[in-house]
Scaffold this active site. Sequence first.
Site, mmCIF file in Angstrom:
data_model
loop_
_atom_site.group_PDB
_atom_site.id
_atom_site.type_symbol
_atom_site.label_atom_id
_atom_site.label_comp_id
_atom_site.label_asym_id
_atom_site.label_seq_id
_atom_site.Cartn_x
_atom_site.Cartn_y
_atom_site.Cartn_z
ATOM 1 N N ASP A 164 -17.105 28.920 25.862
ATOM 2 C CA ASP A 164 -17.871 30.034 26.433
ATOM 3 C C ASP A 164 -17.620 30.181 27.934
ATOM 4 O O ASP A 164 -17.038 29.308 28.578
ATOM 5 C CB ASP A 164 -19.365 29.795 26.210
ATOM 6 C CG ASP A 164 -19.790 30.178 24.803
ATOM 7 O OD1 ASP A 164 -18.981 30.781 24.088
ATOM 8 O OD2 ASP A 164 -20.934 29.861 24.444
ATOM 9 N N LYS A 189 -19.062 35.552 26.354
ATOM 10 C CA LYS A 189 -19.845 36.792 26.333
ATOM 11 C C LYS A 189 -21.022 36.525 27.243
ATOM 12 O O LYS A 189 -21.686 35.511 27.156
ATOM 13 C CB LYS A 189 -20.283 37.159 24.924
ATOM 14 C CG LYS A 189 -21.082 36.080 24.250
ATOM 15 C CD LYS A 189 -21.419 36.440 22.838
ATOM 16 C CE LYS A 189 -21.936 35.220 22.099
ATOM 17 N NZ LYS A 189 -22.908 34.413 22.802
ATOM 18 N N MET A 225 -31.954 33.139 31.702
ATOM 19 C CA MET A 225 -31.564 34.558 31.632
ATOM 20 C C MET A 225 -32.659 35.464 32.212
ATOM 21 O O MET A 225 -32.952 36.525 31.665
ATOM 22 C CB MET A 225 -31.252 34.954 30.171
ATOM 23 C CG MET A 225 -30.044 34.207 29.630
ATOM 24 S SD MET A 225 -29.741 34.487 27.876
ATOM 25 C CE MET A 225 -30.787 33.249 27.124
HETATM 26 N N1 SAH Z 1 -27.256 26.752 26.130
HETATM 27 C C1 SAH Z 1 -27.414 26.908 27.554
HETATM 28 C C2 SAH Z 1 -28.129 28.189 27.896
HETATM 29 C C3 SAH Z 1 -27.330 29.425 27.542
HETATM 30 S S1 SAH Z 1 -28.147 30.903 27.955
HETATM 31 C C4 SAH Z 1 -28.147 25.684 28.114
HETATM 32 O O1 SAH Z 1 -28.651 24.869 27.345
HETATM 33 O O2 SAH Z 1 -28.183 25.522 29.331
HETATM 34 C C5 SAH Z 1 -27.425 31.258 29.529
HETATM 35 C C6 SAH Z 1 -28.448 31.008 30.609
HETATM 36 O O3 SAH Z 1 -28.547 29.615 30.850
HETATM 37 C C7 SAH Z 1 -28.089 31.603 31.956
HETATM 38 O O4 SAH Z 1 -28.444 32.957 32.039
HETATM 39 C C8 SAH Z 1 -28.944 30.754 32.858
HETATM 40 O O5 SAH Z 1 -30.290 31.124 32.803
HETATM 41 C C9 SAH Z 1 -28.806 29.395 32.204
HETATM 42 N N2 SAH Z 1 -27.696 28.601 32.763
HETATM 43 C C10 SAH Z 1 -26.686 28.047 32.091
HETATM 44 N N3 SAH Z 1 -25.883 27.338 32.921
HETATM 45 C C11 SAH Z 1 -26.423 27.463 34.154
HETATM 46 C C12 SAH Z 1 -26.077 26.971 35.444
HETATM 47 N N4 SAH Z 1 -25.016 26.190 35.641
HETATM 48 N N5 SAH Z 1 -26.877 27.290 36.478
HETATM 49 C C13 SAH Z 1 -27.961 28.046 36.311
HETATM 50 N N6 SAH Z 1 -28.333 28.546 35.131
HETATM 51 C C14 SAH Z 1 -27.583 28.261 34.054
#
Ligand code: SAH
Length: 281
Positions: free
Chosen positions: A47, A69, A184
């Site tokens: 991703d 995406k 998000m």
């Molecule tokens: N599965 C992922 C989340 C995916 S949804 C997890 O467990 O972290 C995508 C959202 O995750 C982004 O919009 C943000 O809110 C958060 N996110 C993922 N990686 C991030 C990062 N390095 N820094 C800040 N927010 C992050």
Amino acid sequence: MNDSTLSDLPSMDPGWVWLCGAGPGDPGLLTLHALNALRQADVIIYDALVDERILDWARPEAERIYAGKRGGKPSAVQRDISLRLVELARAGKRVLRLKGGDPFVFGRGGEEAQTLVQHDVPIRIIPGITAGIGGLAYAGVPVTHRDVNQSVTFVTGHDQSGQTPSALDWAAIAKGSQVIVVYMGMKHIARIAAQLIAGGRTPDDPVAVVTTATMQTQSVLETTLARAADDIAAAHLSPPAVICIGRAVLMRQALDWQSMLHGAPPRNTDPLDRGRPAESA
Ligand code: SAH
């Protein structure tokens, strides 16, 4: 690390899909199971939020497929990814599906896993460090702290239609959740903050906005619920970001260890006591 570190870990059989979390960014936050998978996979479908340096640990001959995406694209795309995984597994590949953070936390990992199982494809799930916990830790914010909270609520800032999730009872969250971690949430932060305040949350509640958490580019904005949307706009912040709402954010005043890496001295304050020097033990 020598190879024997990984030798006791499971081997990946052809025709299997391993659904794996890559953590929030910093390659050092990868699990050994994830590294073990990277060392064996024939195909890696990854991703947008997966760091290039992590992919560099794959076998050089492994095929890399970008399935990025961002920001609520149509679910047909998701269906395509799941079916692609089925196809690759049926072709006898060792398939690694690498997702940002933890695959089962707002990552649609459950949907992909379900499609695979429905198509008789065997799977292994490898959890990862989720941004809402690990990303906040890199900002010096403990997601639970005994003097602050006995519960945490993880929410997503938009639903499948791209709107603020209407299924969520924001007033109940405002009242019942001591610490709220929003994934998000950037697009709808003004609405989310307004709904929480309308639900009884104090406008002064501390907020931390951590963008590209754990990466070189990490930034942390400290604000309040009432000011969050304006401050985010003024600072021109963009996703990905985790937004933490609640008094746990204050702990950063003492625990901002990233600043210490850059030479700042440790600060002996008790943040929950509004910055008064802590009593020595
Ligand atoms: N599965 C992922 C989340 C995916 S949804 C997890 O467990 O972290 C995508 C959202 O995750 C982004 O919009 C943000 O809110 C958060 N996110 C993922 N990686 C991030 C990062 N390095 N820094 C800040 N927010 C992050």
